[in-house]
Write a protein that holds these residues in place. Sequence first.
Motif, PDB file in Angstrom:
ATOM      1  N   LEU A  86       0.829  -1.157   0.053  1.00  0.00           N
ATOM      2  CA  LEU A  86      -0.180  -0.048  -0.040  1.00  0.00           C
ATOM      3  C   LEU A  86       0.777   1.096  -0.049  1.00  0.00           C
ATOM      4  CD1 LEU A  86      -2.661  -1.011   2.938  1.00  0.00           C
ATOM      5  CD2 LEU A  86      -2.917  -1.217   0.433  1.00  0.00           C
ATOM      6  N   ILE A  87       0.487   2.310  -0.797  1.00  0.00           N
ATOM      7  CA  ILE A  87       1.004   3.690  -0.721  1.00  0.00           C
ATOM      8  C   ILE A  87      -0.291   4.347  -0.211  1.00  0.00           C
ATOM      9  CG2 ILE A  87       1.577   5.676  -1.886  1.00  0.00           C
ATOM     10  CD1 ILE A  87       3.723   3.615  -1.830  1.00  0.00           C
ATOM     11  N   VAL A  88      -0.042   4.963   1.032  1.00  0.00           N
ATOM     12  CA  VAL A  88      -1.010   5.909   1.578  1.00  0.00           C
ATOM     13  C   VAL A  88      -0.494   7.332   1.558  1.00  0.00           C
ATOM     14  CG1 VAL A  88      -2.548   6.370   3.661  1.00  0.00           C
ATOM     15  CG2 VAL A  88      -1.837   4.266   3.246  1.00  0.00           C
ATOM     16  N   ILE A  89      -1.583   8.082   0.777  1.00  0.00           N
ATOM     17  CA  ILE A  89      -1.217   9.600   0.898  1.00  0.00           C
ATOM     18  C   ILE A  89      -2.120  10.288   1.668  1.00  0.00           C
ATOM     19  CG2 ILE A  89      -0.954  11.535  -0.646  1.00  0.00           C
ATOM     20  CD1 ILE A  89      -1.040   9.356  -2.956  1.00  0.00           C
ATOM     21  N   PHE A  90      -1.396  10.884   2.938  1.00  0.00           N
ATOM     22  CA  PHE A  90      -2.224  11.833   3.682  1.00  0.00           C
ATOM     23  C   PHE A  90      -1.970  13.138   3.497  1.00  0.00           C
ATOM     24  CE2 PHE A  90      -0.172   8.062   5.892  1.00  0.00           C
ATOM     25  CZ  PHE A  90      -1.558   7.565   6.812  1.00  0.00           C
ATOM     26  N   THR A  91      -3.289  13.733   3.175  1.00  0.00           N
ATOM     27  CA  THR A  91      -3.196  15.317   3.176  1.00  0.00           C
ATOM     28  C   THR A  91      -4.537  15.643   3.802  1.00  0.00           C
ATOM     29  OG1 THR A  91      -4.814  15.167   1.057  1.00  0.00           O
ATOM     30  CG2 THR A  91      -2.622  15.055   0.627  1.00  0.00           C
ATOM     31  N   GLU A  92      -4.435  17.076   4.248  1.00  0.00           N
ATOM     32  CA  GLU A  92      -5.657  17.752   4.916  1.00  0.00           C
ATOM     33  C   GLU A  92      -6.537  18.239   4.063  1.00  0.00           C
ATOM     34  OE1 GLU A  92      -3.650  20.869   7.234  1.00  0.00           O
ATOM     35  OE2 GLU A  92      -2.496  19.244   8.364  1.00  0.00           O
ATOM     36  N   ALA A  93      -6.635  18.165   2.688  1.00  0.00           N
ATOM     37  CA  ALA A  93      -7.691  18.482   1.634  1.00  0.00           C
ATOM     38  C   ALA A  93      -7.526  17.595   0.416  1.00  0.00           C
ATOM     39  CB  ALA A  93      -7.383  20.118   1.533  1.00  0.00           C
ATOM     40  N   GLU A  94      -8.617  17.340  -0.082  1.00  0.00           N
ATOM     41  CA  GLU A  94      -8.901  16.562  -1.265  1.00  0.00           C
ATOM     42  C   GLU A  94      -8.022  17.092  -2.340  1.00  0.00           C
ATOM     43  OE1 GLU A  94     -12.796  15.226  -2.605  1.00  0.00           O
ATOM     44  OE2 GLU A  94     -13.503  15.408  -0.602  1.00  0.00           O
ATOM     45  N   ASP A  95      -8.148  18.420  -2.525  1.00  0.00           N
ATOM     46  CA  ASP A  95      -7.428  18.987  -3.747  1.00  0.00           C
ATOM     47  C   ASP A  95      -6.083  19.664  -3.480  1.00  0.00           C
ATOM     48  OD1 ASP A  95      -8.262  21.080  -2.114  1.00  0.00           O
ATOM     49  OD2 ASP A  95      -9.369  22.318  -3.611  1.00  0.00           O
ATOM     50  N   SER A  96      -5.359  19.119  -2.379  1.00  0.00           N
ATOM     51  CA  SER A  96      -3.931  19.630  -2.372  1.00  0.00           C
ATOM     52  C   SER A  96      -3.051  19.543  -3.435  1.00  0.00           C
ATOM     53  CB  SER A  96      -3.324  19.029  -0.972  1.00  0.00           C
ATOM     54  OG  SER A  96      -2.782  17.665  -1.568  1.00  0.00           O
ATOM     55  N   LYS A  97      -2.256  20.534  -3.511  1.00  0.00           N
ATOM     56  CA  LYS A  97      -1.174  20.575  -4.611  1.00  0.00           C
ATOM     57  C   LYS A  97      -0.249  19.354  -4.659  1.00  0.00           C
ATOM     58  CE  LYS A  97       2.823  23.131  -6.302  1.00  0.00           C
ATOM     59  NZ  LYS A  97       3.886  23.356  -5.344  1.00  0.00           N
ATOM     60  N   GLU A  98       0.266  19.047  -3.342  1.00  0.00           N
ATOM     61  CA  GLU A  98       0.916  18.024  -3.435  1.00  0.00           C
ATOM     62  C   GLU A  98       0.167  16.361  -3.463  1.00  0.00           C
ATOM     63  OE1 GLU A  98       2.397  20.813  -0.100  1.00  0.00           O
ATOM     64  OE2 GLU A  98       0.406  20.121  -0.812  1.00  0.00           O
ATOM     65  N   PHE A  99      -0.707  16.202  -3.289  1.00  0.00           N
ATOM     66  CA  PHE A  99      -1.651  15.130  -3.651  1.00  0.00           C
ATOM     67  C   PHE A  99      -1.783  15.123  -5.168  1.00  0.00           C
ATOM     68  CE2 PHE A  99      -5.562  13.293  -5.273  1.00  0.00           C
ATOM     69  CZ  PHE A  99      -5.268  11.943  -4.948  1.00  0.00           C
ATOM     70  N   GLN A 100      -2.124  16.144  -5.891  1.00  0.00           N
ATOM     71  CA  GLN A 100      -2.126  16.308  -7.294  1.00  0.00           C
ATOM     72  C   GLN A 100      -0.975  15.560  -8.033  1.00  0.00           C
ATOM     73  OE1 GLN A 100      -4.761  16.129  -9.131  1.00  0.00           O
ATOM     74  NE2 GLN A 100      -6.032  16.398  -7.353  1.00  0.00           N
ATOM     75  N   GLU A 101       0.384  16.318  -7.506  1.00  0.00           N
ATOM     76  CA  GLU A 101       1.751  15.700  -7.753  1.00  0.00           C
ATOM     77  C   GLU A 101       2.110  14.271  -7.683  1.00  0.00           C
ATOM     78  OE1 GLU A 101       4.711  18.586  -6.502  1.00  0.00           O
ATOM     79  OE2 GLU A 101       3.547  20.307  -6.772  1.00  0.00           O
ATOM     80  N   GLN A 102       1.631  13.986  -6.433  1.00  0.00           N
ATOM     81  CA  GLN A 102       2.007  12.496  -5.867  1.00  0.00           C
ATOM     82  C   GLN A 102       1.227  11.538  -6.965  1.00  0.00           C
ATOM     83  OE1 GLN A 102       4.190  11.067  -3.322  1.00  0.00           O
ATOM     84  NE2 GLN A 102       3.855   9.879  -5.338  1.00  0.00           N
ATOM     85  N   PHE A 103      -0.061  11.796  -7.168  1.00  0.00           N
ATOM     86  CA  PHE A 103      -1.004  11.024  -7.933  1.00  0.00           C
ATOM     87  C   PHE A 103      -0.760  10.899  -9.313  1.00  0.00           C
ATOM     88  CE2 PHE A 103      -4.643  10.763 -10.920  1.00  0.00           C
ATOM     89  CZ  PHE A 103      -4.985   9.604 -10.499  1.00  0.00           C
ATOM     90  N   GLU A 104      -0.018  12.215  -9.934  1.00  0.00           N
ATOM     91  CA  GLU A 104       0.365  12.111 -11.272  1.00  0.00           C
ATOM     92  C   GLU A 104       1.835  11.296 -11.361  1.00  0.00           C
ATOM     93  OE1 GLU A 104       0.593  16.289 -12.388  1.00  0.00           O
ATOM     94  OE2 GLU A 104      -1.305  16.546 -12.294  1.00  0.00           O
ATOM     95  N   GLU A 105       2.606  11.404 -10.513  1.00  0.00           N
ATOM     96  CA  GLU A 105       3.919  10.570 -10.437  1.00  0.00           C
ATOM     97  C   GLU A 105       3.566   9.141 -10.456  1.00  0.00           C
ATOM     98  OE1 GLU A 105       7.569   9.426 -10.222  1.00  0.00           O
ATOM     99  OE2 GLU A 105       6.913  11.284 -10.952  1.00  0.00           O
ATOM    100  N   LEU A 106       2.793   8.465  -9.723  1.00  0.00           N
ATOM    101  CA  LEU A 106       2.342   7.328  -9.450  1.00  0.00           C
ATOM    102  C   LEU A 106       1.491   6.827 -10.702  1.00  0.00           C
ATOM    103  CD1 LEU A 106       1.279   7.106  -5.641  1.00  0.00           C
ATOM    104  CD2 LEU A 106       3.192   6.323  -6.762  1.00  0.00           C
ATOM    105  N   GLU A 107       0.718   7.613 -10.972  1.00  0.00           N
ATOM    106  CA  GLU A 107      -0.275   7.174 -12.399  1.00  0.00           C
ATOM    107  C   GLU A 107       0.722   7.097 -13.546  1.00  0.00           C
ATOM    108  OE1 GLU A 107      -4.619   8.703 -13.850  1.00  0.00           O
ATOM    109  OE2 GLU A 107      -3.010  10.212 -13.830  1.00  0.00           O
ATOM    110  N   SER A 108       1.945   7.774 -13.593  1.00  0.00           N
ATOM    111  CA  SER A 108       2.541   7.691 -14.899  1.00  0.00           C
ATOM    112  C   SER A 108       3.232   6.419 -15.122  1.00  0.00           C
ATOM    113  CB  SER A 108       3.863   8.647 -14.652  1.00  0.00           C
ATOM    114  OG  SER A 108       4.731   8.181 -13.854  1.00  0.00           O
ATOM    115  N   ASP A 109       2.886   5.322 -14.113  1.00  0.00           N
ATOM    116  CA  ASP A 109       3.485   3.975 -14.170  1.00  0.00           C
ATOM    117  C   ASP A 109       2.470   3.118 -13.732  1.00  0.00           C
ATOM    118  OD1 ASP A 109       4.837   1.562 -14.829  1.00  0.00           O
ATOM    119  OD2 ASP A 109       6.807   2.298 -14.137  1.00  0.00           O
TER     120      ASP A 109
END
Length: 142
Positions: A31-54
């Motif tokens: 599991l990769i668990v991404i903890f953020t305080e908001a659904e639309d955080s900039k860091e979440f979007q960056e992390q999602f895009e990085e993981l989604e790339s492969d």
Amino acid sequence: MKKVLILILLFLAIPSMSAQSLSEYQWENRLIVIFTEAEDSKEFQEQFEELESDITGLKDRKLLIIHSLPQKQRTILPKETRWQDSNLYQNRKGSEESFEVILIGLDGGVKLRQNQILTTKKLFGLIDSMPMRQAEMRRNKN
């Protein structure tokens, strides 16, 4: 009276049933668990895009990606699910930072915890160096 008691017990059980337990993934998925305080955080979007790339690399390593906010969570990769009530954020988040990523191994143990974007190169390198992953790769060769 008996029906009322049954209804009360069912009502009390619903929150715990909707809170997905990480132990259900043990020995099945990393599991990769991404903890953020908001659904639309900039860091979440960056992390999602990085993981989604492969996606292929994620599937090959049996990875599920979970997004956790205070009070709720959802699986986002390989398939997105609806938000569920959860106390994962309160129970597993280890820092005061607004963004944190953890890797949980097949055995349920935390293998990595960081507050920066986790690259697939670092993630896959770490997983591929683990004994269970190396055994998986040997089995897949045969």
